[in-house]
Design a protein around this motif. Sequence first.
Motif, PDB file in Angstrom:
ATOM      1  N   LYS A  34     -13.151  -5.604 110.245  1.00 29.68           N
ATOM      2  CA  LYS A  34     -11.764  -5.534 110.412  1.00 29.68           C
ATOM      3  C   LYS A  34     -11.263  -4.540 111.163  1.00 29.68           C
ATOM      4  O   LYS A  34     -10.247  -4.770 111.939  1.00 29.68           O
ATOM      5  CB  LYS A  34     -11.323  -5.510 108.959  1.00 29.68           C
ATOM      6  CG  LYS A  34     -10.720  -6.654 108.518  1.00 29.68           C
ATOM      7  CD  LYS A  34     -10.208  -6.505 107.017  1.00 29.68           C
ATOM      8  CE  LYS A  34     -10.294  -7.862 106.311  1.00 29.68           C
ATOM      9  NZ  LYS A  34     -10.778  -7.859 104.812  1.00 29.68           N
ATOM     10  N   GLU A  84      -1.523  -2.151 115.501  1.00 24.83           N
ATOM     11  CA  GLU A  84      -1.667  -3.482 114.960  1.00 24.83           C
ATOM     12  C   GLU A  84      -2.614  -3.422 113.822  1.00 24.83           C
ATOM     13  O   GLU A  84      -2.396  -4.292 112.963  1.00 24.83           O
ATOM     14  CB  GLU A  84      -2.462  -4.357 116.038  1.00 24.83           C
ATOM     15  CG  GLU A  84      -1.613  -4.650 117.121  1.00 24.83           C
ATOM     16  CD  GLU A  84      -2.177  -5.086 118.502  1.00 24.83           C
ATOM     17  OE1 GLU A  84      -3.434  -5.322 118.368  1.00 24.83           O
ATOM     18  OE2 GLU A  84      -1.623  -5.120 119.543  1.00 24.83           O
ATOM     19  N   ARG A 112      -1.644  -5.058 110.193  1.00 20.12           N
ATOM     20  CA  ARG A 112      -2.513  -5.878 109.668  1.00 20.12           C
ATOM     21  C   ARG A 112      -2.890  -5.879 108.234  1.00 20.12           C
ATOM     22  O   ARG A 112      -2.966  -6.577 107.370  1.00 20.12           O
ATOM     23  CB  ARG A 112      -3.660  -6.371 110.698  1.00 20.12           C
ATOM     24  CG  ARG A 112      -4.015  -7.886 110.843  1.00 20.12           C
ATOM     25  CD  ARG A 112      -4.863  -8.012 111.825  1.00 20.12           C
ATOM     26  NE  ARG A 112      -6.130  -7.231 111.809  1.00 20.12           N
ATOM     27  CZ  ARG A 112      -6.624  -6.501 112.704  1.00 20.12           C
ATOM     28  NH1 ARG A 112      -6.079  -6.492 113.942  1.00 20.12           N
ATOM     29  NH2 ARG A 112      -7.758  -5.717 112.665  1.00 20.12           N
ATOM     30  N   ILE A 113      -3.077  -4.508 108.216  1.00 20.28           N
ATOM     31  CA  ILE A 113      -3.708  -3.987 106.612  1.00 20.28           C
ATOM     32  C   ILE A 113      -2.480  -4.518 105.636  1.00 20.28           C
ATOM     33  O   ILE A 113      -2.842  -4.657 104.683  1.00 20.28           O
ATOM     34  CB  ILE A 113      -3.913  -2.622 106.600  1.00 20.28           C
ATOM     35  CG1 ILE A 113      -5.342  -2.111 107.386  1.00 20.28           C
ATOM     36  CG2 ILE A 113      -4.239  -2.148 105.455  1.00 20.28           C
ATOM     37  CD1 ILE A 113      -5.492  -0.809 107.683  1.00 20.28           C
ATOM     38  N   ARG A 132      -0.017  -6.246 105.794  1.00 20.90           N
ATOM     39  CA  ARG A 132       0.779  -7.813 105.648  1.00 20.90           C
ATOM     40  C   ARG A 132      -0.583  -8.648 105.014  1.00 20.90           C
ATOM     41  O   ARG A 132      -0.237  -9.234 104.208  1.00 20.90           O
ATOM     42  CB  ARG A 132       0.969  -8.481 107.319  1.00 20.90           C
ATOM     43  CG  ARG A 132       1.755  -7.642 108.047  1.00 20.90           C
ATOM     44  CD  ARG A 132       3.295  -8.118 107.270  1.00 20.90           C
ATOM     45  NE  ARG A 132       4.332  -7.203 107.899  1.00 20.90           N
ATOM     46  CZ  ARG A 132       4.461  -5.963 107.241  1.00 20.90           C
ATOM     47  NH1 ARG A 132       4.182  -5.574 106.166  1.00 20.90           N
ATOM     48  NH2 ARG A 132       5.303  -5.054 107.873  1.00 20.90           N
ATOM     49  N   GLU A 133      -2.035  -8.549 105.733  1.00 26.39           N
ATOM     50  CA  GLU A 133      -2.893  -9.327 105.249  1.00 26.39           C
ATOM     51  C   GLU A 133      -3.501  -8.966 104.061  1.00 26.39           C
ATOM     52  O   GLU A 133      -3.897  -9.808 103.176  1.00 26.39           O
ATOM     53  CB  GLU A 133      -3.945  -9.381 106.540  1.00 26.39           C
ATOM     54  CG  GLU A 133      -3.283 -10.402 107.425  1.00 26.39           C
ATOM     55  CD  GLU A 133      -4.511 -10.398 108.507  1.00 26.39           C
ATOM     56  OE1 GLU A 133      -5.706 -10.006 108.556  1.00 26.39           O
ATOM     57  OE2 GLU A 133      -4.082 -10.662 110.000  1.00 26.39           O
ATOM     58  N   GLU A 134      -3.781  -7.683 103.828  1.00 26.72           N
ATOM     59  CA  GLU A 134      -4.381  -7.133 102.546  1.00 26.72           C
ATOM     60  C   GLU A 134      -3.531  -6.877 101.467  1.00 26.72           C
ATOM     61  O   GLU A 134      -3.693  -6.612 100.277  1.00 26.72           O
ATOM     62  CB  GLU A 134      -5.296  -5.928 102.975  1.00 26.72           C
ATOM     63  CG  GLU A 134      -6.096  -6.043 104.187  1.00 26.72           C
ATOM     64  CD  GLU A 134      -7.276  -6.600 103.947  1.00 26.72           C
ATOM     65  OE1 GLU A 134      -7.882  -6.773 103.148  1.00 26.72           O
ATOM     66  OE2 GLU A 134      -7.468  -7.564 105.012  1.00 26.72           O
ATOM     67  N   GLY A 135      -2.127  -6.810 101.980  1.00 24.00           N
ATOM     68  CA  GLY A 135      -1.045  -6.348 100.930  1.00 24.00           C
ATOM     69  C   GLY A 135      -1.239  -5.023 100.279  1.00 24.00           C
ATOM     70  O   GLY A 135      -0.933  -4.462  99.046  1.00 24.00           O
TER      71      GLY A 135
END
Lengths: 263, 469
Positions: free
Chosen positions: A144, A198, A202-203, A205-208
């Motif tokens: 990641k 980015e 991403r952390i 948004r994607e991992e919440g």
Amino acid sequence: MEKLLDVRGLTMDFGGLRAVDNVSLEINKGEIVALIGPNGAGKTTFFNCTTGIYTPTGGDVVIHPPGEAEVRINGMKPNRITTLGMARTFQNIRLFPAMTVLENVMIGRHCRTSTDIIGAILRGPNTKKQEKETIEKSYALLEKVGLDHLANEFAKNLPYGAQRRLEIARAMATDPFLLLLDEPAAGMNPQETKELDELIVRIAREEGISILLIEHDMKLVMNISERIYVMEYGKLLAYGPPEEIKNNPKVIEAYLGEEAVHA
Amino acid sequence: MIASTIRKAVIAALWLAFLTFPLMVVKVNTLKDLVEWRWINLAWVLYSGFFASLVWQVLYQYRKTKKADDEDDPSLQGLSLGDRLMVSLKDPYVLVLLFALAYFVGLYPLVSFEFWRWSCKIALAVLAAKLAYKLFLVKKVRSCSAVMKESPLSKPILFAVLGIAVIYFPFSVDSYQVNIMVLALIYVVLGLGLNITVGLAGLLDLGYIAFFAVGAYTYGLLNTHFGLDFWICLPLGGLIGTFFGVLLGLPILRLRGDYLAIVTLGFGMIAHQVLTNWTDVFKGNLGIHKIERPGFFGMEMDLAQATTYTYFLVVLLVIGTIFVTNRLKDSRIGRAWMALREDEIACVAMGIDMARTKLSAYAFGAFWAGTVGVIFAARNTSINPNSFTFLESAIVLSIVVLGGMGSIFGVIIAALVMMLMPEYLRDIGEYRWLVFGAVMVLMMIFRPQGLIANQRRTYKYEGAKGEES
Ligand SMILES: Nc1ncnc2c1ncn2[C@@H]1O[C@H](COP(=O)(O)OP(=O)(O)O)[C@@H](O)[C@H]1O
Ligand SMILES: [Mg+2]
């Protein structure tokens, strides 16, 4: 909105020096919040107080792990706080230099695994399974942050920017619901900063994982954070959404003004 | 460059001669009221000092410019023989060998002809071999370890050879030698135990031998007073060692570095004082005698047999220690210990319980010392406080540091060398401590990572391989 971290009136004295003075701050689920301010404003000290490295002189630090009861964590040991789900990185990078990159991340899994000495010696099926999961999860985290190709390097041999990303991966390995990043872009070039930008989004948004970020790079801060807190001389100067902060005269004078002049 | 090197060497030699002058040259004979001037010694000091300084400078220079260990020497590839010679002459080992040769050649007037001839021959042979290697074998032979890794058979073969050697050893030498080997192996276990505390977890412990004493006295007292068997006391020694590890570990949880070193040093001293002065229990300097040797289902054994038997017991313990340390090293616990060594703050911030991790490392190190202490008491059949002084702690610590912090194989080699060397260097008498000290100093300067640097395990990622490539 679901509050994750609720700091009220946090105060920290070092002898006669009040490094943090009555600072209140809250973070909601899914937010990226920035904490900015000139050098010596007390931002790192604020982090150290909320993560248990220091015991604050006054105020309350309360966290609400999702789906669990709220906990007041003043004076709690750092490892307990991390286990509760709040992880951090350090301004002056603190990796484990003589361990490999992968092992650094595996350390983050420590508090989510349970093998004890006897288990480690016998290396039974449970231990093996846990070890395998640890390796896989750590490896996935390295992918990641884009460090999987360096998994077996010693951490001390990584370039600066990679070390910062490794710290983030290590903190994420503790399965946090809230990540505290202390100047993650310090010493990075613009390209690396953009990638980091980015990565952080991403952390979130994607991992919440919600994020509290100390940062000097104004562009990065304004780009990605939903709310900004500004500190100066230990006190909270202002807080609000980026647009408001940008135009707040006090902030411009104390902090942005400096930048504007130099720009 | 060359001129300054030589000038420095001359100055160093003169300085050394000046410093050692009263010791080496002047000898006062108080009986005859005469002063003897031993000028020949001055020549020795000047001459040896000069060469020692040359060697030192070359090695020091090399250390500063050293790059990563490269398998092949690219600087030599595709050069003519003459150029290769020039490059080779800059190689530190070649230089040092040259100096050694020059040194021995120059010794001609000072030593016996036989000695001169032989030392020159040896120096010349080594130099020639090194040069030939440099000149004609540009591509280095792949390192032993690389070959080991590639061939699947090499490991079992190595273990088989090693196993046969270990089993054959006590039958090939007399029981005096076996007895010495038992002591060396006891120190292997001590080294591996302290390696956990110091090498893995980074907790400097200068009083480690106290736990060894705990094990030895546990067996000594329980056996002489209550007639308890060796086999009952062996685990007991380990447990009581662990207990004291936890007990002493608690107050030092908050200490680090120098403070930790001083407090553990104090613990070691206290243990020694208690053993010496609490005569009602520990019998002071007289010690405890007539401790039973380890039994084997009540079999009668003569001295040689008992020694051999003890040898195999301690071999088993060594194997056990290696096995356990090896497993721990690459486990959740071992990684936590290493993280603690690397950075305490980052360690707790990553969710590791520092108190528990430190205590476990300290107590686990103590466990091995306690266990092997029982064997020590059984081997000696009598124990007294003089086996548990600071010197012993220092020796075990040196074993760990010389062997390479955290490296199991390195610690074993270092323990064997440290314990066997004094025995076989008896010829040079007290000078062996001088050699020992010099080796330590040189090691720390030129190879601070120890004989064998600790290597980390590399993990292969098996899951989701398809997506990766
Ligand atoms: N451990 C400490 N002891 C004494 N003073 C400290 C300590 N840590 C920080 N300070 C002081 O607190 C102030 C705030 O420092 P810091 O939190 O590091 O600022 P920032 O991270 O905003 O640059 C500084 O004046 C600093 O010297
Ligand atoms: Mg700071």
